[in-house]
Design a protein around this motif. Structure first.
Motif, PDB file in Angstrom:
ATOM      1  N   ASP A  49       0.828  -1.203   0.000  1.00 29.78           N
ATOM      2  CA  ASP A  49       0.000   0.000   0.000  1.00 29.78           C
ATOM      3  C   ASP A  49       0.863   1.255   0.000  1.00 29.78           C
ATOM      4  OD1 ASP A  49      -2.699   1.321   0.388  1.00 29.78           O
ATOM      5  OD2 ASP A  49      -1.662   2.015   2.194  1.00 29.78           O
ATOM      6  N   ARG A  51       1.276   4.275  -2.968  1.00 32.47           N
ATOM      7  CA  ARG A  51       1.035   5.691  -2.656  1.00 32.47           C
ATOM      8  C   ARG A  51       2.267   6.568  -2.863  1.00 32.47           C
ATOM      9  NH1 ARG A  51       0.322   6.337   2.413  1.00 32.47           N
ATOM     10  NH2 ARG A  51       0.354   4.199   3.223  1.00 32.47           N
ATOM     11  N   LYS A  94       4.027   4.744 -10.525  1.00 27.25           N
ATOM     12  CA  LYS A  94       3.318   3.720  -9.767  1.00 27.25           C
ATOM     13  C   LYS A  94       3.833   2.337 -10.177  1.00 27.25           C
ATOM     14  CE  LYS A  94      -0.621   1.840 -10.739  1.00 27.25           C
ATOM     15  NZ  LYS A  94      -2.021   1.574 -11.117  1.00 27.25           N
ATOM     16  N   LYS A 104      -6.190 -11.655  -0.673  1.00 23.62           N
ATOM     17  CA  LYS A 104      -5.929 -10.243  -0.381  1.00 23.62           C
ATOM     18  C   LYS A 104      -4.986  -9.642  -1.419  1.00 23.62           C
ATOM     19  CE  LYS A 104      -6.471 -10.963   4.617  1.00 23.62           C
ATOM     20  NZ  LYS A 104      -5.762 -10.991   5.926  1.00 23.62           N
ATOM     21  N   ALA A 109      -6.874  -9.123  -4.737  1.00 24.22           N
ATOM     22  CA  ALA A 109      -7.787  -7.981  -4.628  1.00 24.22           C
ATOM     23  C   ALA A 109      -7.019  -6.664  -4.720  1.00 24.22           C
ATOM     24  CB  ALA A 109      -8.565  -8.051  -3.316  1.00 24.22           C
ATOM     25  N   PHE A 110      -5.866  -6.605  -4.034  1.00 22.57           N
ATOM     26  CA  PHE A 110      -5.040  -5.401  -4.071  1.00 22.57           C
ATOM     27  C   PHE A 110      -4.531  -5.127  -5.486  1.00 22.57           C
ATOM     28  CE2 PHE A 110      -0.967  -3.258  -3.924  1.00 22.57           C
ATOM     29  CZ  PHE A 110      -1.203  -2.192  -3.063  1.00 22.57           C
ATOM     30  N   ARG A 117      -5.667  -6.192  -8.395  1.00 24.91           N
ATOM     31  CA  ARG A 117      -6.736  -5.835  -9.335  1.00 24.91           C
ATOM     32  C   ARG A 117      -7.179  -4.392  -9.128  1.00 24.91           C
ATOM     33  NH1 ARG A 117     -11.445 -10.172  -9.593  1.00 24.91           N
ATOM     34  NH2 ARG A 117     -11.925  -8.943 -11.455  1.00 24.91           N
ATOM     35  N   LYS A 118      -7.263  -3.969  -7.877  1.00 24.39           N
ATOM     36  CA  LYS A 118      -7.682  -2.597  -7.582  1.00 24.39           C
ATOM     37  C   LYS A 118      -6.702  -1.586  -8.167  1.00 24.39           C
ATOM     38  CE  LYS A 118      -8.536   0.568  -3.713  1.00 24.39           C
ATOM     39  NZ  LYS A 118      -8.602   0.690  -2.224  1.00 24.39           N
ATOM     40  N   HIS A 119      -5.406  -1.885  -8.064  1.00 22.99           N
ATOM     41  CA  HIS A 119      -4.382  -0.930  -8.472  1.00 22.99           C
ATOM     42  C   HIS A 119      -3.771  -1.258  -9.839  1.00 22.99           C
ATOM     43  CE1 HIS A 119      -4.446   1.155  -4.627  1.00 22.99           C
ATOM     44  NE2 HIS A 119      -4.447  -0.017  -4.027  1.00 22.99           N
ATOM     45  N   GLU A 120      -4.321  -2.246 -10.519  1.00 21.89           N
ATOM     46  CA  GLU A 120      -3.876  -2.630 -11.869  1.00 21.89           C
ATOM     47  C   GLU A 120      -2.376  -2.932 -11.902  1.00 21.89           C
ATOM     48  OE1 GLU A 120      -5.271   0.678 -14.216  1.00 21.89           O
ATOM     49  OE2 GLU A 120      -7.152  -0.366 -14.645  1.00 21.89           O
ATOM     50  N   ASP A 126      -6.945 -12.430 -14.241  1.00 21.57           N
ATOM     51  CA  ASP A 126      -7.033 -11.085 -14.804  1.00 21.57           C
ATOM     52  C   ASP A 126      -5.710 -10.335 -14.697  1.00 21.57           C
ATOM     53  OD1 ASP A 126      -9.691 -11.562 -15.300  1.00 21.57           O
ATOM     54  OD2 ASP A 126     -10.424 -10.432 -13.563  1.00 21.57           O
TER      55      ASP A 126
END
Length: 413
Positions: free
Chosen positions: A157, A161, A166, A190, A193-194, A196-199, A229
């Protein structure tokens, strides 16, 4: 003309070279060196696999150029393995490619998907190609903790940020080389999910999938719904079937990543020697009792090594997977560093190990010990280490000097 080439300048001196040189010199003097430094399987390849190789080599047609992405039967065999082992369905045409060992596949995929200056997230410590495959391709590498827990997720994370640009990709490797950490499916959920959210692409190294010793059977990240994915996974026959020198590995998962690797490999190689690919089909599709037998050999070796080291006063955590023990350097030798300690252990005990610094700066303070000798030789190594420890001030326990494998890494200076 005196300057080093640009890409070579980005590669530090090979950390293992000093220990390897000392090992070669000792053997040249006729010394008996027990080599636990390299993860080189010493058990024979199962006979039915060798027989299929011999049978295919006798066919003159097998000596022509092969197929870069792997013969169709091999890609189908790997898809069959994933369905049996992980309940993951793969399309052999678009989601599977054969590689010349997982190391080659990782390096070529790094080259295929990386632009100069990209930020890549890599656990530290980790297997060198995880970092240097991307460095060679021109990327910048950001280290993250190697433990499959909240510490890694929090570091990811922060990286998203605060990294510019990125991060574009993340490497994971469980069971891990060198640390022997294992990840469970909940952690992978987890992670997916992380990502996929941030590509962010995930490259998972699953070379030690079948080398585990307890009830925690290593999962595949592709078991997580939606993982394909963003994820591709590398597996290898090297450890599972004791076929390291055959150089046979695979990548499976995201079709876009598989396509990128397929395209770049089409310019670089014609695939593995066809008889090796045919023998790999026999390995994946034939009787699998040999896999359990090889796993049991490593389990017995692990028990002999860990018990022997504990008796010598060196409290090394017992690995739950992989073919390595990740050993904290005893406190009284810490000031030597991992390279200095490895050289001293070689000189005075006749035992070669891999210095932790070779796996990243956060590997300092550790050495990697391979389960690559039979139990008799491992007992001999432990006796030599016990004498070595006694000569250097007794066999004081190291339990209080390093975190267990299941906990967090000790702080690094």
């Amino acid at each position: 003309m005196t300057e080093e080439f640009h890409r070579i300048r980005r590669l530090p001196p090979y950390v293992f070279a000093e220990v390897n040189k000392a090992k070669a010199q000792a053997r040249a003097r006729g010394e008996d060196i027990i080599d636990l430094g390299m993860g080189n399987p010493d058990t024979p390849t199962p006979p039915h696999i060798v027989q299929k190789l011999v049978e295919t080599v006798a066919d003159p047609r097998a000596h022509r150029y092969s197929v870069s992405r792997g013969i169709p039967g091999l890609r189908r065999a790997l898809a069959g393995y994933y369905e049996r082992r992980f309940n993951v369905k793969l399309d052999p045409e678009t989601e599977v490619i054969a590689t010349l060992g997982s190391k080659e596949g990782l390096a070529n995929l790094a080259s295929a998907i990386t632009s100069p200056g990209d930020t890549i997230l890599v656990p530290n410590p980790s297997y060198p190609i995880h970092q240097f495959g991307f460095i060679i391709a021109g990327a910048s590498v950001r280290s993250i903790p190697a433990t499959p827990d909240d510490e890694m997720l929090e570091a990811l994370d922060r990286a998203v940020r605060h990294s510019v640009p990125k991060p574009t990709a993340l490497i994971v490797n469980f069971p891990s080389n060198p640390t022997a950490y294992l990840a469970d499916l909940d952690f992978y959920r987890k992670l997916v999910a992380f990502a996929r959210k941030h590509e962010i692409w995930i490259l998972s190294d699953l070379a030690y999938a079948e080398i585990y010793f307890g009830d925690n059977v290593p999962p595949s990240i592709l078991e997580v719904p939606g993982a394909k994915d963003i994820a591709v996974e590398f597996t290898s026959l090297s450890k599972t079937y004791s076929m390291a020198g055959w150089r046979m590995g695979f990548a499976a998962g995201n079709p876009k990543l598989i396509s990128a690797l397929t395209r770049i490999k089409s310019y670089l190689d014609y695939g593995a020697f066809t008889p090796i690919q045919v023998a790999a089909v026999a390995a994946l599709s034939g009787p699998q009792d040999c896999v359990a037998e090889i796993r049991d050999i490593y389990r017995k070796r692990r028990d002999v090594l860990i018990q022997g080291l504990h008796a010598a006063g060196w409290d090394v955590p017992s690995p739950e997977g992989s073919m390595f023990a990740w050993a904290p350097i005893p406190q009284r030798f810490r000031e030597l560093g991992s390279v200095g300690f490895s050289k001293l252990l070689l000189k005075e005990a006749g035992v070669a190990v891999a210095p932790g610094l070779g796996f990243g700066e956060h590997g300092e303070g550790f050495v990697r010990i391979g389960l690559v000798e039979n139990t008799q030789r491992l007992r001999q190594a432990c006796r030599s280490i016990r004498h070595f420890m006694t000569e250097h001030g007794g066999t004081t326990s190291t339990t209080q000097q390093a975190a267990p494998l299941s906990g967090k890494q000790p702080a690094h200076s």
